[in-house]
Write an enzyme that holds these catalytic residues in place. Structure first.
Site, PDB file in Angstrom:
ATOM      1  N   GLU A  53      51.665 -10.243 -32.322  1.00 42.72           N
ATOM      2  CA  GLU A  53      53.121 -10.069 -32.131  1.00 42.72           C
ATOM      3  C   GLU A  53      53.642  -9.337 -33.366  1.00 42.72           C
ATOM      4  OE1 GLU A  53      55.426 -13.704 -32.230  1.00 42.72           O
ATOM      5  OE2 GLU A  53      57.178 -12.779 -31.285  1.00 42.72           O
TER       6      GLU A  53
ATOM      7  N   HIS B  61      49.229 -17.220 -29.611  1.00 44.14           N
ATOM      8  CA  HIS B  61      49.990 -16.022 -29.945  1.00 44.14           C
ATOM      9  C   HIS B  61      49.136 -15.202 -30.923  1.00 44.14           C
ATOM     10  CE1 HIS B  61      53.361 -18.232 -28.335  1.00 44.14           C
ATOM     11  NE2 HIS B  61      54.273 -17.379 -28.753  1.00 44.14           N
TER      12      HIS B  61
ATOM     13  N   HIS C 186      54.633 -17.505 -20.536  1.00 43.50           N
ATOM     14  CA  HIS C 186      54.947 -17.484 -21.977  1.00 43.50           C
ATOM     15  C   HIS C 186      56.416 -17.851 -22.136  1.00 43.50           C
ATOM     16  CE1 HIS C 186      54.386 -15.266 -26.084  1.00 43.50           C
ATOM     17  NE2 HIS C 186      55.341 -16.190 -26.164  1.00 43.50           N
TER      18      HIS C 186
ATOM     19  N   HIS D 155      58.807 -20.805 -24.288  1.00 46.28           N
ATOM     20  CA  HIS D 155      58.957 -21.950 -25.193  1.00 46.28           C
ATOM     21  C   HIS D 155      60.137 -22.770 -24.684  1.00 46.28           C
ATOM     22  CE1 HIS D 155      56.282 -20.066 -28.230  1.00 46.28           C
ATOM     23  NE2 HIS D 155      56.755 -18.943 -27.691  1.00 46.28           N
TER      24      HIS D 155
ATOM     25  N   ASP E 205      59.726 -15.622 -23.119  1.00 43.74           N
ATOM     26  CA  ASP E 205      59.542 -16.145 -24.488  1.00 43.74           C
ATOM     27  C   ASP E 205      60.592 -17.211 -24.818  1.00 43.74           C
ATOM     28  OD1 ASP E 205      58.073 -16.358 -26.808  1.00 43.74           O
ATOM     29  OD2 ASP E 205      58.669 -14.438 -27.661  1.00 43.74           O
ATOM     30  N   ASP E 206      61.771 -16.779 -25.269  1.00 47.81           N
ATOM     31  CA  ASP E 206      62.861 -17.699 -25.624  1.00 47.81           C
ATOM     32  C   ASP E 206      64.148 -17.179 -24.988  1.00 47.81           C
ATOM     33  OD1 ASP E 206      61.474 -19.463 -27.814  1.00 47.81           O
ATOM     34  OD2 ASP E 206      60.984 -17.393 -28.339  1.00 47.81           O
TER      35      ASP E 206
HETATM   36  N1  HPA Z   1      56.690 -16.119 -31.712  1.00 45.98           N
HETATM   37  C1  HPA Z   1      56.112 -17.091 -32.407  1.00 45.98           C
HETATM   38  N2  HPA Z   1      56.515 -18.336 -32.351  1.00 45.98           N
HETATM   39  C2  HPA Z   1      57.534 -18.648 -31.546  1.00 45.98           C
HETATM   40  C3  HPA Z   1      58.154 -17.691 -30.805  1.00 45.98           C
HETATM   41  C4  HPA Z   1      57.728 -16.348 -30.895  1.00 45.98           C
HETATM   42  O1  HPA Z   1      58.252 -15.407 -30.268  1.00 45.98           O
HETATM   43  N3  HPA Z   1      59.142 -18.316 -30.107  1.00 45.98           N
HETATM   44  C5  HPA Z   1      59.068 -19.621 -30.413  1.00 45.98           C
HETATM   45  N4  HPA Z   1      58.096 -19.832 -31.295  1.00 45.98           N
HETATM   46 ZN    ZN Z   2      56.189 -16.969 -27.879  1.00 45.07          ZN
END
Ligand code: HPA
Ligand code: ZN
Length: 335
Positions: free
Chosen positions: A192, A189, A9, A11, A270-271
């Protein structure tokens, strides 16, 4: 040597570090609304997913050429490899680029150049997952799938990201059916910021094989039991959940309870450029904040290879799992 792990996971646009953002801005003649990297970093205080997405999409303005995407991905792979990542399944957001006039071919060819070199250069096998932006119309996602046709040999799966609430998985039923018909695998996703019902919808309506985040499944005991019974992998991102305020503190993260409930949990970054760490940092953080002992960390690492899209290379999966099982924590630290 760090604990071997897969990252499932991630991006790629979320690996854009401030230093690279400013270098690319200068190279491409793009003006950024921040004086320097410190001022940009100071802006990384988010209230929720949307406040992050606003900055994340804005900063992408610096990504213009194939070289830019190749550099971005290579920088991620180098960092990930240094933290024990041996296999990475990488999300990208084509609509965030095509909407700015950057063709999907530029994005995919640039990323593919870095990914093609990754096994030899960094010891990391890779897969690409194309995400649709769920807060844009389903018809646009369908057009994106169509535009990706020439590149489908480089793309393993489709995913669904961006602002979740109000954009349930069912909005993308036809797109996912079309993707499956093209031989693509499916993740999304869900749960969240959105409710547990979105997790069930992602499974039942879209037929996803893994759920990205899935955090809020914990609000539905029956759903938890089902996810555990069906061994549905969840790609959790604890540092992201704290930074985007899905949970108050890392100490309050339900990861230990989720593992106790028999869920097939993985931890991911994630990021990482925005949320305070890459996946090795995330392992360290959950070890420290949640008291997960080495055997728990080993379980998370093993799960990451179990859940990976390595069906076309079972030998590699088996070899990596054997490395996890043989890993000596005493020779390192938390991994
Ligand atoms: N959630 C949803 N979309 C996203 C995320 C995230 O954490 N990071 C980059 N796009
Ligand atoms: Zn994500």
């Amino acid at each position: 040597m760090p604990l071997p792990k897969a990252e499932l996971h991630l991006h790629i646009e979320g690996t854009l570090e401030p230093e690279l953002a400013f270098a690319l801005a200068a190279r491409n003649g793009v003006a950024l609304p921040y004086r320097d990297t410190e001022e940009l970093r100071r802006a990384y205080l988010f209230d929720d997913l949307q406040s992050f997405l606003d900055l994340y999409y804005g900063l992408m303005a610096v990504l213009r050429t194939e070289d830019d995407f190749a550099e971005l991905a290579d920088a991620y792979l180098a960092r990930a490899a240094a933290q024990g990542v041996r296999h990475a399944e990488i999300f990208f957001d084509p609509q965030a680029h095509t909407a700015r006039g950057v063709p999907i071919g530029t994005v995919v060819e640039g990323l593919a150049r870095a990914l093609d070199a990754a096994e030899e250069r960094h010891g990391v096998s890779t897969r690409l997952i194309m995400c649709f932006l769920r807060d844009r119309p389903a018809a646009e996602a369908m057009e994106t799938l169509e535009a990706a046709r020439p590149y489908l040999d480089r793309i393993t799966a489709v995913g669904l990201d961006s602002a979740e609430v109000g954009h349930p998985p069912s909005k993308f039923r036809e797109v996912y059916e079309a993707a499956a018909a093209l031989g693509l695998r499916k993740v999304a996703h869900a749960g969240e910021e959105g409710p547990a019902a979105y997790v069930a919808e992602a499974l039942d309506v879209l037929g996803v094989e893994r759920v990205d985040h899935g955090l809020r499944c914990m609000e539905d005991a029956e759903l938890v039991a089902r996810l555990a019974r069906e061994r549905v992998p969840l790609t959790l991102c604890p540092l992201s959940n704290v930074r985007l305020r899905a949970i108050d503190t890392l100490e309050a993260h339900p990861l230990p309870r989720m593992m106790d409930a028999g869920l097939l949990c993985t931890v991911n970054s994630d990021d990482p450029a925005y949320f305070g760490g890459y996946v090795g940092d995330t392992f360290h953080a959950v070890h420290e904040a949640l008291g997960l002992d080495p055997e728990r960390l080993r379980e998370l690492a093993r799960n990451s290879f179990v859940a990976a899209f390595l069906d076309d290379d079972e030998e590699r999966r088996a070899r990596l799992i054997a490395e996890v099982d043989a890993y000596d924590f005493a020779a390192d630290d938390a991994g």
